[in-house]
Write an enzyme that holds these catalytic residues in place. Structure first.
Site, PDB file in Angstrom:
ATOM      1  N   LYS A  10     -76.066  48.759  53.192  1.00 38.42           N
ATOM      2  CA  LYS A  10     -76.358  49.811  52.226  1.00 38.42           C
ATOM      3  C   LYS A  10     -77.729  49.587  51.578  1.00 38.42           C
ATOM      4  CE  LYS A  10     -71.468  50.653  51.526  1.00 38.42           C
ATOM      5  NZ  LYS A  10     -70.379  50.779  50.563  1.00 38.42           N
ATOM      6  N   TYR A  50     -67.358  59.456  53.885  1.00 39.82           N
ATOM      7  CA  TYR A  50     -66.430  59.096  52.808  1.00 39.82           C
ATOM      8  C   TYR A  50     -65.345  60.155  52.581  1.00 39.82           C
ATOM      9  CZ  TYR A  50     -69.456  55.201  51.479  1.00 39.82           C
ATOM     10  OH  TYR A  50     -70.172  54.035  51.462  1.00 39.82           O
ATOM     11  N   ARG A  86     -64.707  42.231  59.732  1.00 39.61           N
ATOM     12  CA  ARG A  86     -64.102  42.276  58.387  1.00 39.61           C
ATOM     13  C   ARG A  86     -64.003  40.874  57.778  1.00 39.61           C
ATOM     14  NH1 ARG A  86     -63.609  47.046  55.856  1.00 39.61           N
ATOM     15  NH2 ARG A  86     -61.791  46.298  54.747  1.00 39.61           N
ATOM     16  N   THR A  92     -63.451  43.692  49.822  1.00 38.66           N
ATOM     17  CA  THR A  92     -64.243  44.744  49.173  1.00 38.66           C
ATOM     18  C   THR A  92     -64.550  44.405  47.727  1.00 38.66           C
ATOM     19  OG1 THR A  92     -63.213  46.385  50.612  1.00 38.66           O
ATOM     20  CG2 THR A  92     -64.289  47.218  48.639  1.00 38.66           C
ATOM     21  N   ARG A 103     -70.116  39.539  51.488  1.00 40.42           N
ATOM     22  CA  ARG A 103     -69.872  40.049  50.135  1.00 40.42           C
ATOM     23  C   ARG A 103     -69.685  38.918  49.130  1.00 40.42           C
ATOM     24  NH1 ARG A 103     -65.723  44.568  52.290  1.00 40.42           N
ATOM     25  NH2 ARG A 103     -67.218  46.251  52.703  1.00 40.42           N
ATOM     26  N   ASN A 113     -71.672  47.728  46.521  1.00 41.17           N
ATOM     27  CA  ASN A 113     -71.307  46.880  47.647  1.00 41.17           C
ATOM     28  C   ASN A 113     -72.427  46.945  48.689  1.00 41.17           C
ATOM     29  OD1 ASN A 113     -69.880  45.485  49.615  1.00 41.17           O
ATOM     30  ND2 ASN A 113     -67.956  46.454  49.013  1.00 41.17           N
ATOM     31  N   HIS A 116     -70.819  48.044  54.529  1.00 39.67           N
ATOM     32  CA  HIS A 116     -69.592  48.743  54.935  1.00 39.67           C
ATOM     33  C   HIS A 116     -69.230  48.244  56.327  1.00 39.67           C
ATOM     34  CE1 HIS A 116     -66.764  51.901  56.007  1.00 39.67           C
ATOM     35  NE2 HIS A 116     -67.393  51.937  57.171  1.00 39.67           N
ATOM     36  N   GLU A 127     -66.561  56.536  62.921  1.00 36.18           N
ATOM     37  CA  GLU A 127     -67.825  56.225  62.257  1.00 36.18           C
ATOM     38  C   GLU A 127     -68.968  56.053  63.265  1.00 36.18           C
ATOM     39  OE1 GLU A 127     -65.762  54.156  58.369  1.00 36.18           O
ATOM     40  OE2 GLU A 127     -66.445  52.870  59.994  1.00 36.18           O
TER      41      GLU A 127
END
Length: 148
Positions: A10, A50, A86, A92, A103, A113, A116, A127
């Site tokens: 992001k 989203y 992940r 998250t 993260r 964040n 993604h 996606e």
């Protein structure tokens, strides 16, 4: 069996000059990068991405943040790719993201964040199709696969 996962760094990642570290962590795990692009996201693409969060209190903040600057969209490939990505990305909520995860090491606020990652094979397919044309994905022979 090899599967694919969509991941997106992001705007905060580029602002903080962390893109190389993020990609390095995914590559070090042995994941194969088959799609990569620096792009800005339109409000329409953000709304599609989203869609499942539409109407939730944080929806507008998600769209505002993701459209506030450039992002790096990526497609990774590996056996059980979504689960691997992940794990590397981490939880998250920053307070639940373990040290050593992307993260856990770089994120301090959920609304900002830094990355993604698809949460299922179905989400990954949706996606990937939102962000990449089929000809933008490069299937190349990874000679190091026998080592991972």
């Amino acid at each position: 069996m090899s599967t694919r996962c969509f991941a997106m760094c992001k705007p905060g990642v580029l602002n903080r000059r962390l893109i190389g570290q993020v990609i390095n962590r995914l590559e070090n795990k042995g994941l194969k990068l088959i799609g990569l692009k620096l792009m800005t996201i339109s409000p329409e693409l953000a709304a599609n991405h989203y869609a499942e969060h539409f109407g939730k209190p944080f929806y507008e903040d998600l769209v505002s943040y993701i459209t506030s600057g450039p992002v790096v969209a990526m497609v990774w490939e590996a056996d059980d790719c979504v689960a691997l990505v992940r794990k590397i990305v981490g939880a998250t909520k920053p307070s639940e993201a373990l040290p050593g995860t992307i993260r856990g090491d770089f994120c301090s606020h959920t609304n900002h964040n830094i990355i993604h990652a698809s949460d299922s094979d179905e989400s990954a397919e949706r996606e990937i199709n939102l962000f990449f044309k089929p000809e933008e994905l490069i299937n190349w022979v990874d000679e190091s696969e026998k080592w991972f």
